[in-house]
Scaffold this motif. Structure first.
Motif, short mmCIF file in Angstrom:
data_model
loop_
_atom_site.label_atom_id
_atom_site.label_comp_id
_atom_site.label_asym_id
_atom_site.label_seq_id
_atom_site.Cartn_x
_atom_site.Cartn_y
_atom_site.Cartn_z
N GLU A 66 35.37 46.95 47.75
CA GLU A 66 36.34 45.95 48.24
C GLU A 66 35.68 44.59 48.42
O GLU A 66 36.26 43.55 48.09
N ALA A 67 34.44 44.58 48.92
CA ALA A 67 33.73 43.32 49.12
C ALA A 67 33.46 42.62 47.80
O ALA A 67 33.61 41.39 47.69
N VAL A 68 33.07 43.37 46.79
CA VAL A 68 32.78 42.77 45.47
C VAL A 68 34.05 42.20 44.86
O VAL A 68 34.07 41.07 44.36
N ARG A 69 35.12 42.97 44.91
CA ARG A 69 36.39 42.49 44.34
C ARG A 69 36.92 41.26 45.09
O ARG A 69 37.42 40.32 44.48
N ALA A 70 36.79 41.29 46.41
CA ALA A 70 37.30 40.17 47.21
C ALA A 70 36.47 38.91 46.99
O ALA A 70 36.96 37.79 47.17
N GLY A 71 35.22 39.08 46.59
CA GLY A 71 34.35 37.92 46.42
C GLY A 71 34.63 37.13 45.16
O GLY A 71 34.21 35.97 45.04
N GLY A 75 40.50 33.25 37.73
CA GLY A 75 40.76 31.90 37.24
C GLY A 75 39.53 31.01 37.22
O GLY A 75 39.53 29.96 36.58
N GLU A 76 38.48 31.41 37.92
CA GLU A 76 37.23 30.64 37.89
C GLU A 76 36.53 30.87 36.55
O GLU A 76 36.76 31.86 35.88
N PRO A 77 35.65 29.94 36.14
CA PRO A 77 34.87 30.17 34.91
C PRO A 77 34.09 31.48 35.02
O PRO A 77 33.76 31.94 36.12
N ALA A 78 33.76 32.05 33.86
CA ALA A 78 33.15 33.38 33.82
C ALA A 78 31.84 33.43 34.60
O ALA A 78 31.58 34.40 35.33
N ASP A 79 31.01 32.40 34.48
CA ASP A 79 29.73 32.44 35.19
C ASP A 79 29.94 32.37 36.70
O ASP A 79 29.21 33.02 37.47
N ARG A 80 30.95 31.62 37.15
CA ARG A 80 31.23 31.54 38.58
C ARG A 80 31.75 32.88 39.11
O ARG A 80 31.42 33.27 40.24
N GLN A 81 32.54 33.57 38.31
CA GLN A 81 33.05 34.87 38.74
C GLN A 81 31.91 35.87 38.88
O GLN A 81 31.84 36.62 39.87
N ALA A 88 28.55 38.62 46.56
CA ALA A 88 29.30 39.51 47.44
C ALA A 88 28.60 40.87 47.53
O ALA A 88 28.50 41.46 48.61
N PHE A 89 28.10 41.36 46.41
CA PHE A 89 27.41 42.66 46.38
C PHE A 89 26.16 42.63 47.26
O PHE A 89 25.96 43.47 48.14
#
Length: 207
Positions: A66-71, A75-81, A88-89
């Motif tokens: 849940e923490a990883v998904r929420a982080g 819509g952000e650029p791929a590197d930012r995601q 988050a991990f």
């Protein structure tokens, strides 16, 4: 006290005890004392040591996923995601060292059914990272260059590296979650960026 609150207290005590003492060494007496309840009450609510440990694995695994998904912000650029997911991990692992120890050190070393519970969590994270790498490939217009199998392999490699680095970061004084995330991002993204631009490594011919 409401049952849910009492159960959470016992689970918190169990995660702390299992994470610091290990599954074999931890006792239900210790867990009950730390939770401030009687041992019969722990058995009444959670049946057995094995079932209690399994419940701890499931709770900590769910919280990590849940923490990883929420982080990650869609819509952000791929590197930012990817960066957000890694931060988050590592942040979650650093802020919950006992929970991370339960997942990474204890559950995997005591066989079934514990290892299977962790495997479910790991596959969920790998699937999410596979999606992120696939999104990066699509963003770079290189879908044909990166086959599904290769993307899945890269995701497995990245998650494996993240797990190893989280253990290293948690055990190394002075290393922050942000620093650990940056270490892996610098290692992984440079390679992914080259791969997505068509710069593939190949062994040089021998003289």
């Amino acid at each position: 006290m409401p049952r849910a609150v009492r159960e959470r207290q016992m689970m918190d005590a169990a995660v702390q005890t299992f994470g610091q003492r290990g599954y074999r060494a931890a006792s239900m007496d210790e867990i009950a004392e730390l939770a401030g309840v009687s041992k019969p009450l722990v058995y009444l609510y959670l049946n057995s040591k094995e079932e209690l440990f399994t419940a701890c694995i499931r709770r900590e695994a769910s919280a990590l996923v849940e923490a990883v998904r929420a982080g990650v912000e869609p819509g952000e650029p791929a590197d930012r995601q990817l960066w957000a997911g890694l931060r988050a991990f590592f942040t979650h692992a650093a802020e919950n060292p006992d929970g991370w120890a339960v997942l990474h050190s204890q559950a995997r070393t005591h066989g079934e059914p514990f290892a299977a519970e962790v495997a479910v969590m790991r596959e969920e994270i790998v699937s999410f990272v596979t999606y992120l790498i696939g999104a990066a490939a699509r963003e770079a217009d290189c879908d044909s260059e990166l086959a599904d199998r290769e993307v899945a392999g890269l995701a497995h490699a990245l998650v494996g590296a993240a797990e190893s680095l989280a253990a290293w970061g948690n055990g190394t004084p002075g290393v922050s979650a942000k620093e650990t995330a940056a270490t892996l991002m610098n290692f992984a993204w440079a390679g992914l960026e080259n791969l997505m631009s068509g710069q593939r490594w190949a062994p040089s011919p021998r003289a």
